[in-house]
Design an enzyme around this catalytic site. Structure first.
Site, PDB file in Angstrom:
ATOM      1  CG  HIS A 192     -10.837  -6.551   6.335  1.00 56.65           C
ATOM      2  ND1 HIS A 192     -10.088  -7.067   7.272  1.00 56.65           N
ATOM      3  CD2 HIS A 192     -10.326  -6.866   5.092  1.00 56.65           C
ATOM      4  CE1 HIS A 192      -8.961  -7.675   6.627  1.00 56.65           C
ATOM      5  NE2 HIS A 192      -9.186  -7.540   5.395  1.00 56.65           N
ATOM      6  CD  GLU A 229      -1.635  -2.464   1.377  1.00 51.66           C
ATOM      7  OE1 GLU A 229      -0.545  -2.592   2.071  1.00 51.66           O
ATOM      8  OE2 GLU A 229      -2.525  -3.420   1.172  1.00 51.66           O
TER       9      GLU A 229
HETATM   10  C1  LIG Z   1      -2.347  -4.598   4.319  1.00 46.76           C
HETATM   11  C2  LIG Z   1      -3.276  -5.268   3.727  1.00 46.76           C
HETATM   12  N1  LIG Z   1      -3.500  -5.222   2.272  1.00 46.76           N
HETATM   13  C3  LIG Z   1      -4.319  -6.047   1.496  1.00 46.76           C
HETATM   14  C4  LIG Z   1      -5.061  -6.972   2.135  1.00 46.76           C
HETATM   15  C5  LIG Z   1      -6.137  -7.658   1.358  1.00 46.76           C
HETATM   16  N2  LIG Z   1      -5.806  -8.952   1.235  1.00 46.76           N
HETATM   17  C6  LIG Z   1      -6.250  -9.769   2.406  1.00 46.76           C
HETATM   18  S1  LIG Z   1      -5.323 -11.329   1.946  1.00 46.76           S
HETATM   19  C7  LIG Z   1      -4.463 -10.941   0.496  1.00 46.76           C
HETATM   20  C8  LIG Z   1      -3.509 -11.716  -0.077  1.00 46.76           C
HETATM   21  C9  LIG Z   1      -2.623 -12.098   0.800  1.00 46.76           C
HETATM   22  O1  LIG Z   1      -1.673 -13.102   0.000  1.00 46.76           O
HETATM   23  P1  LIG Z   1      -0.824 -13.972   0.695  1.00 46.76           P
HETATM   24  O2  LIG Z   1       0.163 -13.071   1.980  1.00 46.76           O
HETATM   25  O3  LIG Z   1      -0.034 -14.693  -0.192  1.00 46.76           O
HETATM   26  O4  LIG Z   1      -1.532 -14.737   1.805  1.00 46.76           O
HETATM   27  P2  LIG Z   1      -2.889 -16.000   1.372  1.00 46.76           P
HETATM   28  O5  LIG Z   1      -4.108 -15.044   1.059  1.00 46.76           O
HETATM   29  O6  LIG Z   1      -2.184 -16.686  -0.186  1.00 46.76           O
HETATM   30  O7  LIG Z   1      -2.931 -16.885   2.162  1.00 46.76           O
HETATM   31  C10 LIG Z   1      -4.888  -9.767   0.513  1.00 46.76           C
HETATM   32  C11 LIG Z   1      -4.621  -9.035  -0.933  1.00 46.76           C
HETATM   33  C12 LIG Z   1      -4.963  -7.009   3.557  1.00 46.76           C
HETATM   34  N3  LIG Z   1      -5.958  -7.935   4.327  1.00 46.76           N
HETATM   35  N4  LIG Z   1      -4.285  -6.220   4.339  1.00 46.76           N
END
Ligand SMILES: Cc1ncc(C[n+]2csc(CCOP(=O)(O)OP(=O)(O)O)c2C)c(N)n1
Ligand SMILES: [Mg+2]
Lengths: 326, 306
Positions: free
Chosen positions: A126, A57
């Protein structure tokens, strides 16, 4: 059309008509954005202009600043407004300050879209309504469209503005179906910083923005059947704040109720009340002012807890009746 | 691993029956990472978890009934219905909590490791994070700080190859998360995250060194998520074939069960019995949670403060 489609239309129009415009954000491409707002745009405009970013971000907001001061018109997205917390430096220390700090030698024409608010069961991290933080900062502009029409129009106005503008879109509004006059030009269809009266009334003024406008209108309907005539002012823009429209309304009605989903403390409602009592509108008040806001707790998950935390139509209705009895 | 799988499957069912609120992130297919890491931890060691945290939480010994109750909005849930899927914490048991903010727990894990160092507890912190989290500033700041201060923290990258719709090659420069450890002068390894024994071995080895005072380590566990990112995912960014390939050829539970039978002389009937035990444990958890009292809005006043 749906509120989300109205935003989508504005984005498409901007991408089509102004090659300086590009979008960046998490999962805005093939995924279509977490709420489907950017659906189809990557197919139409390509990955160079509809850019999926890593989960970064600070870089998303910062790249918008850098691109904006060098000739682009970035429209970037915080997937949930809560994540803007990770991007405070580029927004607050950089975007907001550069024009002034550099003696007016630079403009920062960037837009950040931020889906926010509660009611989706997504809990404390959220569901926040953080708009007041940004409305506090000189150099930023903040809008919070309540209708599908404004979702399009305020976005176009935000992009046309030479300053950094944050557009707070409430997630629960995305599915609202309303008729929208679709724009065909990117010229600002409305000014930034003008409130509108959504419903005229004579007994009290209800000031709201974003999702609370709809709830205020519903409360006004109910009040009508109790013989109370409520005027509903939709602020639309939180900074600049159109306090004159509010003052004029209060002079007519003599009572003021402000409502927002964010908690009351140090919020937009406090600013609105201060703006009213700082003027002669104070002399027209027949009752103390009231605020109907979110409970001062992080947003809970469980449905019943979440509902109790978010101001509801009946809360507005009840507070309005109390004002009339005061 | 079985309990995690059945727990997640039970949630899918409950969700489709409208008994849950919001969304959730299931870890079906990734069970070996949670299990392999937590099996290598001792009593008193800590974990921090992510938005996809049910597996970590169960593997660290949480009570499935209190987890179910949380998800079902009950007062008896781990967070009294206030946290939900993304925020289950079992603090008394060393689980410092799931986190809705990607990479949000990484700096917290670093601080928890600082406590262990300052108080000389000999305990370690296992910090779970996703491949997508490795692109947040918090990842880099945490690794650097933990390394310069020699903190007893293990950074466990649960690399399911996607951060929501972003494949690792579209989002992550340098090819792997493990490779980034070199920049911070800490050991980094990449293991088959669907091989529970490999995950265990790598974690165990790292813990021994960390407990000795060698500082942090990073372990990247390569795995795969079968379900969508959350409930709203249309899976447009990957093929059905890819998902099927992982499910049929690399499932962590089937692989381990197969190995136990083929190489370790475990009777198939024992495997079946283990499945049944896990199933009934989750079934009981659901039944107990359903009967629990709902979370009560009357308790919210002042709840933000200790
Ligand atoms: C700071 C932040 N940015 C974006 C999100 C939205 N978001 C939640 S999970 C996710 C993907 C996360 O990917 P990863 O770290 O690979 O974990 P996975 O979901 O694959 O277990 C996103 C973009 C968030 N929750 N927090
Ligand atoms: Mg991932």
């Amino acid at each position: 059309m749906r509120y989300a489609q109205s935003v989508n239309h504005a984005l498409a129009l901007l991408l089509e008509q102004d090659e300086r415009v590009f979008l960046a954000g998490e999962d805005i491409g093939v995924y279509g954005g977490a709420f489907g707002v950017t659906d189809g745009l990557v197919d139409r405009f390509g990955e160079a202009r509809v850019r999926d970013t890593p989960i970064s971000e600070e870089a998303i907001a910062g790249l918008a600043v850098g691109a904006a001061i060098t000739g682009m018109l970035p429209i970037v997205e915080m997937q949930f407004s809560d994540f803007v917390v990770n991007a405070m430096d580029p927004i607050v220390n950089q975007a907001a300050k550069l024009h002034f700090m550099y003696g007016g030698n630079v403009e920062v024409p960037m837009v950040i879209r931020l889906p926010g608010g509660g009611g989706t069961g997504a809990a404390a991290q959220h569901s926040q309504s953080l708009e007041a933080w940004f409305a506090h900062i000189p150099g930023l502009k903040v809008v919070a469209p309540a209708t599908a029409q404004d979702a399009q129009d305020l976005l176009l106005a935000a992009v046309a503005d030479p300053n950094p503008v944050l557009v707070f879109e409430h997630k629960l509004l995305y599915k609202n179906e309303e008729s929208v006059e679709l724009r065909t030009s990117t010229a600002a269809p409305t000014a930034l910083g003008e409130a509108v009266i959504r419903r005229a009334g004579t007994d009290l003024t209800i000031v709201a923005y974003s999702i609370m406008v709809g709830k205020a209108l519903e409360a006004a309907e109910r009040l009508e059947s109790s013989g109370i005539s409520a005027e509903v002012v939709d602020l639309r823009s939180l900074r600049p704040l159109d306090i004159e429209t509010v003052r004029a309304s209060v002079r007519r009605t003599g009572r003021l109720l402000v409502t927002h989903e964010a908690p009351a403390a140090v919020g937009i409602g406090a600013e609105v009340v201060a703006g009213v009592v700082e003027s002669d509108a104070l002399d027209y008040l027949l009752a103390p002012v009231a605020r109907v806001c979110g409970k001062p707790i992080p947003m809970p998950y469980a449905k019943a807890l979440e509902r109790a935390t978010i101001p509801q139509v009946e809360d507005v209705e009840l507070a309005a009746k109390e004002l009339l009895n005061a | 691993m079985l309990e995690i799988r059945y727990f997640e499957e039970a949630l899918e069912e409950l969700f489709s029956r409208g008994l849950l609120h919001g969304t959730m992130h299931l870890s079906i297919g990734q069970e070996a990472v949670a299990e392999g890491v937590c099996a290598a931890l001792d009593d008193g060691d800590y974990i921090t978890s992510t938005h996809r945290g049910h597996g970590h939480t169960l593997a660290h010994g949480a009570d499935p009934t209190a987890m179910m109750a949380e998800l079902m909005m009950k007062d008896t849930g781990y967070c009294r219905g206030r946290g939900g899927s993304m925020h289950i914490a079992d603090v008394a048991n060393g689980n410092l909590g799931a986190n809705g903010i990607v990479a949000g727990s990484m700096t917290i894990a670093t601080g928890a490791a600082l406590t262990q160092q300052m108080q000389g507890t000999g305990k370690v912190v296992a910090c779970f994070f996703g491949d997508g989290a490795a692109n947040e500033g918090a990842f880099h700041e945490s690794l650097n700080l933990a390394a310069v201060w020699d903190l007893p923290v293990l950074f466990i990258c649960e690399n399911n190859q996607y951060g929501m719709s972003m494949s690792q090659d579209r989002s992550t420069a340098g090819g792997s998360v493990a490779a980034r450890s070199a920049a911070y002068g800490m050991p980094g390894t990449r293991v088959d995250g669907n091989d529970v024994e490999a995950v265990y071995e790598a974690t165990h080895e790292a813990i021994v060194a960390t407990r000795r005072g060698d500082g942090p380590a990073l372990i990247e566990c390569v795995t795969y998520r079968y379900r969508g990112h959350s409930k709203s995912d249309r899976n447009l960014y990957r093929t059905q074939d890819e998902i099927e390939d992982w499910r049929t050829h690399r499932d962590p539970i089937e692989r381990f069960a197969g190995k136990l039978v083929a190489e370790r002389g475990v009777a198939q009937s024992n495997i079946d019995a283990a499945r049944e035990t896990a199933r009934s444990k989750i079934r009981d958890a659901v039944q107990a949670a359903v009967k629990a009292p709902d979370a009560d809005p009357a308790d919210l006043t002042g709840a933000a403060y200790a």
